[in-house]
Scaffold this active site. Structure first.
Site, PDB file in Angstrom:
ATOM      1  N   LYS A  40       2.362  19.328  33.564  1.00  0.00           N
ATOM      2  CA  LYS A  40       0.980  19.050  33.321  1.00  0.00           C
ATOM      3  C   LYS A  40       0.144  18.559  34.397  1.00  0.00           C
ATOM      4  O   LYS A  40       1.174  17.747  35.362  1.00  0.00           O
ATOM      5  CB  LYS A  40       0.579  18.505  31.929  1.00  0.00           C
ATOM      6  CG  LYS A  40       1.068  17.048  32.077  1.00  0.00           C
ATOM      7  CD  LYS A  40       1.114  16.559  30.621  1.00  0.00           C
ATOM      8  CE  LYS A  40       1.521  14.902  30.289  1.00  0.00           C
ATOM      9  NZ  LYS A  40       0.834  14.241  30.019  1.00  0.00           N
ATOM     10  N   ARG A 144      -2.930   9.163  19.236  1.00  0.00           N
ATOM     11  CA  ARG A 144      -3.837   9.806  20.223  1.00  0.00           C
ATOM     12  C   ARG A 144      -4.029  11.055  19.435  1.00  0.00           C
ATOM     13  O   ARG A 144      -5.008  11.145  18.814  1.00  0.00           O
ATOM     14  CB  ARG A 144      -2.854  10.346  21.349  1.00  0.00           C
ATOM     15  CG  ARG A 144      -3.370  10.891  22.473  1.00  0.00           C
ATOM     16  CD  ARG A 144      -2.667  10.980  23.950  1.00  0.00           C
ATOM     17  NE  ARG A 144      -1.509  11.628  23.905  1.00  0.00           N
ATOM     18  CZ  ARG A 144      -0.807  11.840  24.799  1.00  0.00           C
ATOM     19  NH1 ARG A 144      -1.311  11.137  26.127  1.00  0.00           N
ATOM     20  NH2 ARG A 144       0.187  12.308  24.932  1.00  0.00           N
ATOM     21  N   TYR A 273     -15.146  -1.537  56.821  1.00  0.00           N
ATOM     22  CA  TYR A 273     -16.166  -1.767  56.154  1.00  0.00           C
ATOM     23  C   TYR A 273     -15.991  -3.249  55.371  1.00  0.00           C
ATOM     24  O   TYR A 273     -14.739  -3.526  55.077  1.00  0.00           O
ATOM     25  CB  TYR A 273     -16.226  -0.881  54.666  1.00  0.00           C
ATOM     26  CG  TYR A 273     -16.730   0.530  55.106  1.00  0.00           C
ATOM     27  CD1 TYR A 273     -17.869   0.802  55.770  1.00  0.00           C
ATOM     28  CD2 TYR A 273     -15.789   1.770  54.829  1.00  0.00           C
ATOM     29  CE1 TYR A 273     -18.565   2.021  56.105  1.00  0.00           C
ATOM     30  CE2 TYR A 273     -16.294   2.958  55.192  1.00  0.00           C
ATOM     31  CZ  TYR A 273     -17.498   3.068  55.593  1.00  0.00           C
ATOM     32  OH  TYR A 273     -18.178   4.286  56.163  1.00  0.00           O
ATOM     33  N   MET A 321     -13.076   6.288  53.053  1.00  0.00           N
ATOM     34  CA  MET A 321     -12.812   7.608  52.489  1.00  0.00           C
ATOM     35  C   MET A 321     -11.709   8.484  52.979  1.00  0.00           C
ATOM     36  O   MET A 321     -10.956   9.205  52.380  1.00  0.00           O
ATOM     37  CB  MET A 321     -14.177   8.359  52.348  1.00  0.00           C
ATOM     38  CG  MET A 321     -14.036   9.597  51.189  1.00  0.00           C
ATOM     39  SD  MET A 321     -15.739  10.392  51.100  1.00  0.00           S
ATOM     40  CE  MET A 321     -16.757   9.432  50.352  1.00  0.00           C
TER      41      MET A 321
HETATM   42  C1  LIG Z   1       3.481  14.980  24.765  1.00  0.00           C
HETATM   43  C2  LIG Z   1       3.974  14.731  26.135  1.00  0.00           C
HETATM   44  N1  LIG Z   1       5.301  14.878  26.476  1.00  0.00           N
HETATM   45  C3  LIG Z   1       5.900  14.393  27.398  1.00  0.00           C
HETATM   46  C4  LIG Z   1       5.305  13.840  28.299  1.00  0.00           C
HETATM   47  C5  LIG Z   1       6.070  13.371  29.779  1.00  0.00           C
HETATM   48  O1  LIG Z   1       6.018  11.991  30.074  1.00  0.00           O
HETATM   49  P1  LIG Z   1       6.979  11.419  31.051  1.00  0.00           P
HETATM   50  O2  LIG Z   1       6.452  11.751  32.244  1.00  0.00           O
HETATM   51  O3  LIG Z   1       6.827   9.944  30.744  1.00  0.00           O
HETATM   52  O4  LIG Z   1       8.358  11.602  30.885  1.00  0.00           O
HETATM   53  C6  LIG Z   1       4.059  13.695  28.471  1.00  0.00           C
HETATM   54  C7  LIG Z   1       3.339  12.920  29.480  1.00  0.00           C
HETATM   55  O5  LIG Z   1       2.470  12.024  29.249  1.00  0.00           O
HETATM   56  C8  LIG Z   1       3.440  14.226  27.158  1.00  0.00           C
HETATM   57  O6  LIG Z   1       2.010  13.950  26.996  1.00  0.00           O
END
Ligand SMILES: Cc1ncc(COP(=O)(O)O)c(C=O)c1O
Length: 382
Positions: A40, A144, A273, A321
């Site tokens: 992700k 969550r 800056y 930047m």
């Molecule tokens: C549902 C879920 N599984 C696994 C992971 C992987 O976590 P990590 O990068 O700590 O291994 C995440 C990341 O936050 C997650 O949201």
């Protein structure tokens, strides 16, 4: 050409995956534990497409993404590997039949965190010949998303009665697995195991059960079930100081640029800056074209070190930047065009995302994800 780039060494990704595999499979030599590579957020800034392609080539079992946009983009490239979408659907605003047909077409595996989502997917899946694959997320303490572990049994019983869904998996997510103190993780695991036991007695079993993120993989053997979901470990970092050095890892990303300008400044002259740095003596200052616009945090101002040739130099003055400045001292041997290592590991230097994160009061995850889109990703050893 902008000399600032993130070099992504895919052989290091392979190395890290191998270390994870050995660690996990070493614990359970007889049992098959699948690995879901978490890609992700653009593979934690490393590039979701190249990283996923490599993981698939290395035989990864599952890919995990945050949302449906990431999943659909990935499916175009990865035709066969299961893709689990951790995010949930906001179905009240969707054109349901159109949306569900997209999910079916891309053969995605949905996370279900409420009965409503299950019902939605079930109702609009009726027209498809195959059933929709889901993994149910149980909230055992992360607070969550997920079915509350206290009432999950009843909800899962209801979901299991829906005819157009395939209940392929069930999982939970840890809030503190990267910490040395495992009390809360163990409580989460206990709640999850209790639910699994209750479901089993009621005749409900899931082929795939998972909970371990990187912290779980390293330090919670009882959390593997038959799939683990490491993210950060694959990219070469430990998720927290409580679980360091359990396996060997290599940072996959080296954030680099080049020296592009050198000048001499006098005693008591300031740099950048806000005039946050003053020279105590005449010295040479190099300018490097990377800044917070590239994801090099402004909080690193006057704190970070950078590697040039065989030496570490101090970054001085406020990070801007597009530029940072580096103190070279009274004499220097570097040249315009020399490489500068800003984050990563090379030539014996370790300027890891974890070290920089500490300077900024954050976590390595955020340092990696912060690397901006305008920084070109260059893939090595693919
Ligand atoms: C549902 C879920 N599984 C696994 C992971 C992987 O976590 P990590 O990068 O700590 O291994 C995440 C990341 O936050 C997650 O949201």
């Amino acid at each position: 050409m902008n000399p600032t780039r993130a070099e992504i060494d895919l052989s290091k990704l392979a190395f890290n995956l191998e270390q994870v595999r050995r660690h996990v499979h070493g614990e359970y030599p007889k049992r098959k534990v699948r690995i879901c590579g978490v890609v992700k957020a653009n593979a934690y800034g490393h590039g979701i497409e190249e990283v996923s392609k490599k993981l698939v080539e290395l035989g990864i079992d599952f890919l995990g993404v945050a949302n449906y946009d990431e999943a659909i983009r990935l499916r175009r490239l990865i035709p066969n590997t299961p893709i689990l979408v951790f995010g949930t659907l906001i179905h009240s605003k969707l054109e349901p039949s159109k949306y569900v047909s997209i999910l079916h077409k891309h053969n995605l595996t949905a996370t279900v965190a409420s009965y409503d989502t299950a019902k939605f997917l079930n109702d609009y899946s009726r027209r498809f010949k195959s059933r929709f694959k889901i993994h149910i997320e149980v909230d055992t303490g992360m607070r969550r998303i997920g079915l509350d572990h206290k009432s999950a049994f009843e909800t899962i019983k209801q979901i299991s009665a829906l005819k157009n869904l395939e209940l392929e998996g069930i999982f939970t997510h840890f809030a503190t697995s990267e910490e040395k103190n495992k009390t809360f993780s163990k409580l989460q695991l206990k709640r999850f195991n209790k639910l699994l036991g209750d479901l089993k007695r009621a005749g409900i079993e899931f082929p795939i059960v998972h909970s371990a993120n990187s912290g779980g993989v390293l330090d919670l053997k009882g959390s593997y079930f038959n799939m683990v979901r490491p993210g950060l470990l694959l990219y070469g970092y430990y998720p927290g100081s409580g679980v360091r050095n359990k396996i060997k890892l290599k940072p996959v990303m080296n954030l680099k640029s080049k020296v592009t300008f050198i000048k001499k400044i006098g005693t008591r002259e300031s740099v950048s800056y806000g005039r946050k740095y003053f020279a105590k003596q005449p010295e040479f200052i190099a300018s490097v074209p990377i800044g917070y616009g590239d994801g090099y945090w402004r909080l690193l101002s006057n704190k970070a070190k950078v590697g040039i040739n065989k030496k570490l130099y101090r970054q001085v003055g406020s990070v801007t930047m597009d530029w940072i400045m580096v103190a070279l001292g009274r004499k220097y041997s570097i040249r315009i065009g020399d490489d500068v290592l800003l984050m990563g590991e090379e030539n014996g230097f370790n300027i890891g995302a974890d070290k920089l994160a500490k300077l900024c009061g954050t976590i390595p995850y955020e340092m990696l994800c912060a690397v901006a889109d305008r920084v070109e990703r260059v893939y090595l050893n693919g």
